[in-house]
Write a protein that holds these residues in place. Sequence first.
Motif, PDB file in Angstrom:
ATOM      1  N   ARG A   1       0.822  -1.221   0.000  1.00  0.00           N
ATOM      2  CA  ARG A   1       0.000   0.000   0.000  1.00  0.00           C
ATOM      3  C   ARG A   1       0.851   1.265   0.000  1.00  0.00           C
ATOM      4  NH1 ARG A   1      -3.228  -0.429   5.231  1.00  0.00           N
ATOM      5  NH2 ARG A   1      -1.246  -1.312   5.844  1.00  0.00           N
ATOM      6  N   HIS A   2       2.096   1.164   0.478  1.00  0.00           N
ATOM      7  CA  HIS A   2       2.956   2.334   0.586  1.00  0.00           C
ATOM      8  C   HIS A   2       4.146   2.297  -0.373  1.00  0.00           C
ATOM      9  CE1 HIS A   2       0.641   3.416   4.059  1.00  0.00           C
ATOM     10  NE2 HIS A   2       0.972   2.311   4.672  1.00  0.00           N
ATOM     11  N   SER A   3       4.224   1.248  -1.170  1.00  0.00           N
ATOM     12  CA  SER A   3       5.356   1.120  -2.075  1.00  0.00           C
ATOM     13  C   SER A   3       4.994   1.667  -3.456  1.00  0.00           C
ATOM     14  CB  SER A   3       5.794  -0.343  -2.188  1.00  0.00           C
ATOM     15  OG  SER A   3       7.055  -0.420  -2.821  1.00  0.00           O
ATOM     16  N   ASN A   4       5.996   1.893  -4.244  1.00  0.00           N
ATOM     17  CA  ASN A   4       5.827   2.316  -5.634  1.00  0.00           C
ATOM     18  C   ASN A   4       7.110   1.939  -6.360  1.00  0.00           C
ATOM     19  OD1 ASN A   4       7.766   4.384  -5.132  1.00  0.00           O
ATOM     20  ND2 ASN A   4       6.156   5.790  -4.478  1.00  0.00           N
ATOM     21  N   ALA A   5       7.243   2.347  -7.617  1.00  0.00           N
ATOM     22  CA  ALA A   5       8.430   1.972  -8.397  1.00  0.00           C
ATOM     23  C   ALA A   5       9.719   2.469  -7.745  1.00  0.00           C
ATOM     24  CB  ALA A   5       8.309   2.503  -9.818  1.00  0.00           C
ATOM     25  N   PHE A   6       9.684   3.694  -7.182  1.00  0.00           N
ATOM     26  CA  PHE A   6      10.890   4.201  -6.533  1.00  0.00           C
ATOM     27  C   PHE A   6      11.293   3.335  -5.356  1.00  0.00           C
ATOM     28  CE2 PHE A   6      12.908   6.362  -3.042  1.00  0.00           C
ATOM     29  CZ  PHE A   6      14.120   6.690  -3.634  1.00  0.00           C
ATOM     30  N   TRP A   7      10.330   2.999  -4.486  1.00  0.00           N
ATOM     31  CA  TRP A   7      10.666   2.233  -3.286  1.00  0.00           C
ATOM     32  C   TRP A   7      11.109   0.819  -3.634  1.00  0.00           C
ATOM     33  CZ3 TRP A   7      12.240   5.093   0.231  1.00  0.00           C
ATOM     34  CH2 TRP A   7      11.634   6.307   0.531  1.00  0.00           C
ATOM     35  N   GLU A   8      10.617   0.256  -4.727  1.00  0.00           N
ATOM     36  CA  GLU A   8      11.106  -1.047  -5.175  1.00  0.00           C
ATOM     37  C   GLU A   8      12.567  -0.926  -5.630  1.00  0.00           C
ATOM     38  OE1 GLU A   8       9.492  -3.958  -4.679  1.00  0.00           O
ATOM     39  OE2 GLU A   8       8.061  -2.645  -3.654  1.00  0.00           O
ATOM     40  N   TYR A   9      12.879   0.152  -6.343  1.00  0.00           N
ATOM     41  CA  TYR A   9      14.264   0.439  -6.728  1.00  0.00           C
ATOM     42  C   TYR A   9      15.126   0.637  -5.483  1.00  0.00           C
ATOM     43  CZ  TYR A   9      18.155   3.568  -7.865  1.00  0.00           C
ATOM     44  OH  TYR A   9      19.381   4.168  -7.932  1.00  0.00           O
ATOM     45  N   PHE A  10      14.624   1.388  -4.508  1.00  0.00           N
ATOM     46  CA  PHE A  10      15.343   1.664  -3.262  1.00  0.00           C
ATOM     47  C   PHE A  10      15.676   0.349  -2.548  1.00  0.00           C
ATOM     48  CE2 PHE A  10      15.363   2.555   1.309  1.00  0.00           C
ATOM     49  CZ  PHE A  10      16.160   3.688   1.399  1.00  0.00           C
ATOM     50  N   LYS A  11      14.732  -0.579  -2.482  1.00  0.00           N
ATOM     51  CA  LYS A  11      14.974  -1.866  -1.817  1.00  0.00           C
ATOM     52  C   LYS A  11      16.074  -2.641  -2.536  1.00  0.00           C
ATOM     53  CE  LYS A  11      10.382  -2.779  -1.449  1.00  0.00           C
ATOM     54  NZ  LYS A  11       9.167  -3.570  -1.160  1.00  0.00           N
ATOM     55  N   LYS A  12      16.051  -2.625  -3.872  1.00  0.00           N
ATOM     56  CA  LYS A  12      17.101  -3.313  -4.633  1.00  0.00           C
ATOM     57  C   LYS A  12      18.453  -2.647  -4.403  1.00  0.00           C
ATOM     58  CE  LYS A  12      14.075  -5.007  -8.250  1.00  0.00           C
ATOM     59  NZ  LYS A  12      13.657  -4.828  -9.651  1.00  0.00           N
ATOM     60  N   LYS A  13      18.458  -1.322  -4.375  1.00  0.00           N
ATOM     61  CA  LYS A  13      19.697  -0.585  -4.133  1.00  0.00           C
ATOM     62  C   LYS A  13      20.239  -0.906  -2.738  1.00  0.00           C
ATOM     63  CE  LYS A  13      21.479   4.116  -4.693  1.00  0.00           C
ATOM     64  NZ  LYS A  13      21.115   5.500  -5.012  1.00  0.00           N
ATOM     65  N   ALA A  14      19.357  -0.984  -1.756  1.00  0.00           N
ATOM     66  CA  ALA A  14      19.766  -1.299  -0.382  1.00  0.00           C
ATOM     67  C   ALA A  14      20.360  -2.703  -0.283  1.00  0.00           C
ATOM     68  CB  ALA A  14      18.587  -1.162   0.572  1.00  0.00           C
ATOM     69  N   ALA A  15      19.873  -3.609  -1.128  1.00  0.00           N
ATOM     70  CA  ALA A  15      20.356  -4.987  -1.111  1.00  0.00           C
ATOM     71  C   ALA A  15      21.615  -5.168  -1.958  1.00  0.00           C
ATOM     72  CB  ALA A  15      19.253  -5.915  -1.610  1.00  0.00           C
ATOM     73  N   GLY A  16      21.995  -4.141  -2.714  1.00  0.00           N
ATOM     74  CA  GLY A  16      23.165  -4.238  -3.565  1.00  0.00           C
ATOM     75  C   GLY A  16      22.884  -4.868  -4.912  1.00  0.00           C
ATOM     76  N   ALA A  17      21.618  -4.952  -5.296  1.00  0.00           N
ATOM     77  CA  ALA A  17      21.251  -5.585  -6.564  1.00  0.00           C
ATOM     78  C   ALA A  17      21.624  -4.739  -7.774  1.00  0.00           C
ATOM     79  CB  ALA A  17      19.747  -5.879  -6.582  1.00  0.00           C
ATOM     80  N   ASN A  18      21.771  -3.437  -7.607  1.00  0.00           N
ATOM     81  CA  ASN A  18      22.061  -2.540  -8.725  1.00  0.00           C
ATOM     82  C   ASN A  18      23.495  -2.021  -8.690  1.00  0.00           C
ATOM     83  OD1 ASN A  18      19.377  -2.797  -9.440  1.00  0.00           O
ATOM     84  ND2 ASN A  18      18.752  -0.953  -8.378  1.00  0.00           N
ATOM     85  N   GLY A  19      24.389  -2.759  -8.084  1.00  0.00           N
ATOM     86  CA  GLY A  19      25.772  -2.316  -7.927  1.00  0.00           C
ATOM     87  C   GLY A  19      26.237  -2.628  -6.527  1.00  0.00           C
ATOM     88  N   PRO A  20      27.260  -1.948  -6.071  1.00  0.00           N
ATOM     89  CA  PRO A  20      27.750  -2.230  -4.717  1.00  0.00           C
ATOM     90  C   PRO A  20      26.694  -1.877  -3.668  1.00  0.00           C
ATOM     91  CG  PRO A  20      28.880  -0.320  -5.647  1.00  0.00           C
ATOM     92  CD  PRO A  20      28.016  -0.884  -6.726  1.00  0.00           C
TER      93      PRO A  20
END
Length: 104
Positions: free
Chosen positions: A46-65
Amino acid sequence: MSCTCRKSADPLLGDPDRYVSFIGLDCDARAAHLMQRVRHYIDDPRHSNAFWEYFKKKAAGANGPRLDDLLLIHCHLGQIRELFEDLDDAEGLALVDGIEKECC
């Protein structure tokens, strides 16, 4: 004469000077606490969107270091602040403000 780099968060000495030292500020623990609060919201669809999905991947290191929590927060202060404002989360806003002022 004592070294100013050892200035503590002692209330009698005033606010610590983040430009001299991060001693006594525990920025890593504060950043971890803030990230838990952010994830509490953005893990809920309910509170997520495309940005927050990107943010979660970034936090996990999926998009680089994988960035540490403090750097990730610093990079996205505006979005995190907006999340807490939209959800009327005064405690979250206070955490963001404190981290921005003392740790970033």
